[in-house]
Design a protein around this motif. Structure first.
Motif, short mmCIF file in Angstrom:
data_model
loop_
_atom_site.label_atom_id
_atom_site.label_comp_id
_atom_site.label_asym_id
_atom_site.label_seq_id
_atom_site.Cartn_x
_atom_site.Cartn_y
_atom_site.Cartn_z
N ALA A 101 42.34 -3.28 114.82
CA ALA A 101 41.61 -2.58 115.88
C ALA A 101 40.41 -3.40 116.33
O ALA A 101 39.90 -4.26 115.59
N GLU A 102 39.95 -3.11 117.53
CA GLU A 102 38.81 -3.87 118.06
C GLU A 102 37.55 -3.61 117.26
O GLU A 102 36.69 -4.50 117.13
N THR A 103 37.43 -2.43 116.70
CA THR A 103 36.25 -2.15 115.88
C THR A 103 36.26 -2.93 114.58
O THR A 103 35.20 -3.15 113.98
N ALA A 104 37.45 -3.37 114.13
CA ALA A 104 37.55 -4.14 112.89
C ALA A 104 37.33 -5.63 113.10
O ALA A 104 37.07 -6.35 112.14
N PRO A 106 35.51 -7.23 116.35
CA PRO A 106 34.99 -7.36 117.72
C PRO A 106 34.80 -8.80 118.15
O PRO A 106 35.03 -9.15 119.32
N TYR A 109 38.24 -10.25 119.12
CA TYR A 109 38.66 -9.76 120.44
C TYR A 109 37.85 -10.44 121.54
O TYR A 109 38.39 -10.77 122.61
N ARG A 110 36.56 -10.64 121.30
CA ARG A 110 35.72 -11.30 122.30
C ARG A 110 36.16 -12.75 122.50
O ARG A 110 36.21 -13.25 123.64
N THR A 150 46.69 0.28 119.55
CA THR A 150 45.30 0.67 119.28
C THR A 150 44.42 0.58 120.51
O THR A 150 43.33 1.14 120.52
N THR A 151 44.84 -0.14 121.53
CA THR A 151 44.02 -0.30 122.72
C THR A 151 44.88 -0.07 123.94
O THR A 151 46.08 0.14 123.86
N GLU A 334 35.26 -7.93 110.56
CA GLU A 334 34.18 -7.14 109.98
C GLU A 334 34.35 -7.00 108.47
O GLU A 334 33.37 -7.07 107.73
#
Length: 664
Positions: A101-104, A106, A109-110, A150-151, A334
């Protein structure tokens, strides 16, 4: 030069995209021809009925033709509708991955979005990790796969990244390696290419439908017919689909030359190195743990240690230490530890067929606990299995050795069973073997005493001068003492047996050590039964997990809501999907078990310790150093029935083979 290079890149990119689009249209034309062939009988029936209504086609013959064609058209349309329905509803195969996931992640993903902006292509819809040294784009727009996304980003593919890359590569190297992959989202967004890919995936999924376990006999028969039609269409599209993918790859590669081209050349070397280290780690380190019901929970971190050891031994990179000082790509996550644990569990499922969740018989193990939890336990389990097979073959100790047998199994018993005389090929008794071991231990003790007295002592010998030949007179004396009890008739029989051995040397099919062959066969049978029982347990667990997933998907589809996201997308087929090693031969199994018995004796009687070698897996440490010369000596005992090399190693190391060992 820059202008020429840029022009060439644009021309190559346009050529690749144009070739991919033309091949996609060819695939769609195959679909159009199949559709036209399906509606052709219906069109003919319409013409015949129109001719009858207008009075042009009248008569009994035209009426019969009209009804025959009408029935044929209905049958063909129903069959075509069934094929189309199965192709549309069939669940395409998806690579088992760990969703990220993007929260895991970031930062990751960036990085991918910035890379897509520099390349001028749409960003991927999501990122997933796979326990493999590869990266690719995977279309998961099918409704069965869309539940686990997830997105957002409808229509965009998912970027799948090999997890070893994140731990071994630096951030700049990862960006350079991912550039050609991310560039593939541009051609993938073209409607013709996307439609052709969906058609190919649907046909591929339809071929696998007859293998579903939930079909009744009638539906399975119909699914086989649909599968045959899908195979015909796949054969017609095969060449066009392959050329389409080559065009997409060429277009992405040409577009990616504008981003970190120089770094990518260096990073490709790290890709090959990571693949070598990952394969070695799985086959030599992880596989023994999986077979013991343990799965290393930090495989990706372990590949860094394996590659560091490989670089240290072979001096693969001059600036290796300076490279490790840069920021690793796993810093983009993360919680790297949690991600590493999830990918390690998925690797165990894919390459070994382990359960989907940890349990009492399937527990994670840290690298610091590997020598005790895996290595020592594996040796003692193999040694116990070896003695179980020996007892089953009726090779238990004689009445005179009952006291020793009550104390526990010994290495001497194994060596006695596998030892053959040089001339007759018959097994040597435990008594003679024990005498040889005692003589060897006495010689080793005298050598240690001489070594402690100093190099000037007349009986002192250097360790380098130690050899198996030092004990040859004692061994020959024991053999002569044993054979002196035979009469002349026995000697005649021995001479006949020598002739038989000359015949055996000419015939490769006759085993050189019959006792070892019998023991290897019994070991193979026992291991086959244990493996069958393990596979039955895993299959039952997999069936329960799959049933839960199907119920969850049906409930979510009914409620039109997203199902609870699974951290790991499970494999669809039987496990393991990718077996690491072919089945081992009985002789290899026997050599492994005898080696395990030797290691147990060394740990119990010579203060040796189990250890972990990052490139070779379980290792025996004697005096803090790995024992590297044990394998050939065990093979000499197993294959030739010659115990002298192993006996010399035991005496030099200080191992007491007559002492009982502790087993599981």
């Amino acid at each position: 030069m820059n202008g020429v290079s840029g022009t060439g890149s644009v021309v190559g990119e346009e050529w690749g995209a144009r070739a991919a689009r033309s091949r996609a249209l060819a695939v769609l034309r195959v679909r159009g021809r199949a559709l036209g062939l399906a509606v052709l009988p219906a069109a003919v029936a319409v013409v015949l009925h129109a001719g009858g209504l207008t009075g042009h086609f009248t008569g009994a013959a035209w009426d019969a033709a009209r009804w025959v064609v009408t029935v044929l058209a209905v049958v063909v349309l129903l069959a075509a509708a069934a094929v189309a329905l199965v192709v549309a509803r069939a669940r395409p195969a998806a690579t088992p991955t760990v969703a990220l996931a993007e929260t895991a992640a970031p930062d990751l993903y960036r990085l991918v979005r910035d890379l897509a902006d520099r390349l001028g292509v749409p960003p991927p819809a999501a990122i997933a990790l796979t326990p493999d040294c590869d990266s690719w784009l995977e279309d998961r727009t099918h409704r069965a796969h869309r539940l686990h996304r997830t997105t957002g980003g409808d229509g965009a593919p998912v970027l799948v990244i090999g997890s070893p890359f994140l731990w071994w590569m630096r951030v700049g190297e990862l960006r350079a390696v991912l550039a050609p992959v991310v560039a593939g989202t541009g051609p993938a967004a073209h409607p013709d290419i996307a439609a052709a890919r969906r058609f190919i995936r649907g046909l591929d999924a339809a071929v696998a439908v007859p293998g579903d376990s939930g079909l009744d006999p009638l539906r399975r028969l119909g699914a086989r017919g649909v599968g045959q039609v899908a195979r015909v269409l796949l054969r017609a599209c095969r060449e066009h689909a392959a050329e389409m993918e080559r065009g997409v790859a060429a277009a992405g590669s040409e577009r990616a030359q504008a981003v970190d081209y120089g770094v990518r050349i260096v990073a490709q070397e790290q890709v090959g190195l990571a693949y070598a280290g990952w394969d070695r780690l799985l086959t030599r380190v992880a596989l023994p743990a999986w077979r013991m019901g343990r799965w290393p929970s930090q495989l990706d971190a372990g590949v860094v240690s394996a590659l560091t050891e490989l670089s240290r031994r072979d001096r693969l990179a001059e600036g290796f230490s300076s490279r490790l000082g840069e920021r690793p790509a796993c810093d983009l996550l993360e919680e790297p530890g949690a991600v590493d644990e999830a990918t390690s569990l998925l690797a165990a499922r894919l390459f070994h067929g382990g359960p989907a969740e940890p349990g009492p018989d399937w527990a994670p193990v840290e690298w610091s606990q590997y020598p005790e939890e895996v290595v020592d336990r594996k040796w003692r389990t193999d040694a116990a299995r070896l003695h179980q097979v020996l007892d089953g073959l009726g090779m238990a100790s004689t009445s005179g050795d009952r006291a020793a047998d009550a104390a526990g199994p010994t290495l001497t018993e194994v060596m006695a069973h596998l030892t053959t005389t040089p001339t007759t090929g018959r097994a040597v008794g435990p008594k003679a073997t024990a005498e040889r071991d005692a003589d060897a231990a006495a010689d080793a003790a005298r050598e240690v005493e001489a070594r402690e007295d100093g190099p000037d002592h007349p009986g002192a010998h250097r360790p380098d001068s130690y050899d198996a030949d030092d004990h040859a007179p004692d061994a020959e004396h024991a053999e002569h003492a044993e054979h002196a009890e035979h009469n002349d008739a026995d000697h005649i029989g021995d001479h006949d047996h020598i002739g038989d051995h000359e015949h055996i040397d000419e015939d490769d099919d006759e085993p050189a050590n019959p006792a070892a062959e019998a023991l290897a066969g019994a070991l193979s049978a026992l291991l086959a039964r244990e493996e069958a029982a393990r596979e039955a347990r895993v299959a039952a667990e997999t069936a329960r997990t799959a049933e839960k997933s199907r119920k969850s998907a049906r409930r979510a589809d009914k409620d039109r809501q997203a199902a609870p996201h699974a951290a790991v997308s499970g494999p669809d087929g039987p496990l393991p999907l990718f077996p690491l090693q072919p089945p081992r031969t009985g002789r290899d199994l026997l050599a492994d078990h005898v080696t395990a018995m030797v290691c147990c004796a060394a740990v119990d009687t010579a203060e040796a310790t189990p250890g972990l070698d990052w490139l070779d897996g379980p290792a025996l440490l004697v005096g803090g150093e790995r024992a590297k010369d044990l394998g050939p000596r065990v093979l000499a005992l197993v294959e030739d029935g010659d115990p002298e090399p192993l006996r010399a190693w035991l005496a030099l190391t200080g191992v007491r083979p007559e002492k009982p060992v502790r087993l599981v």
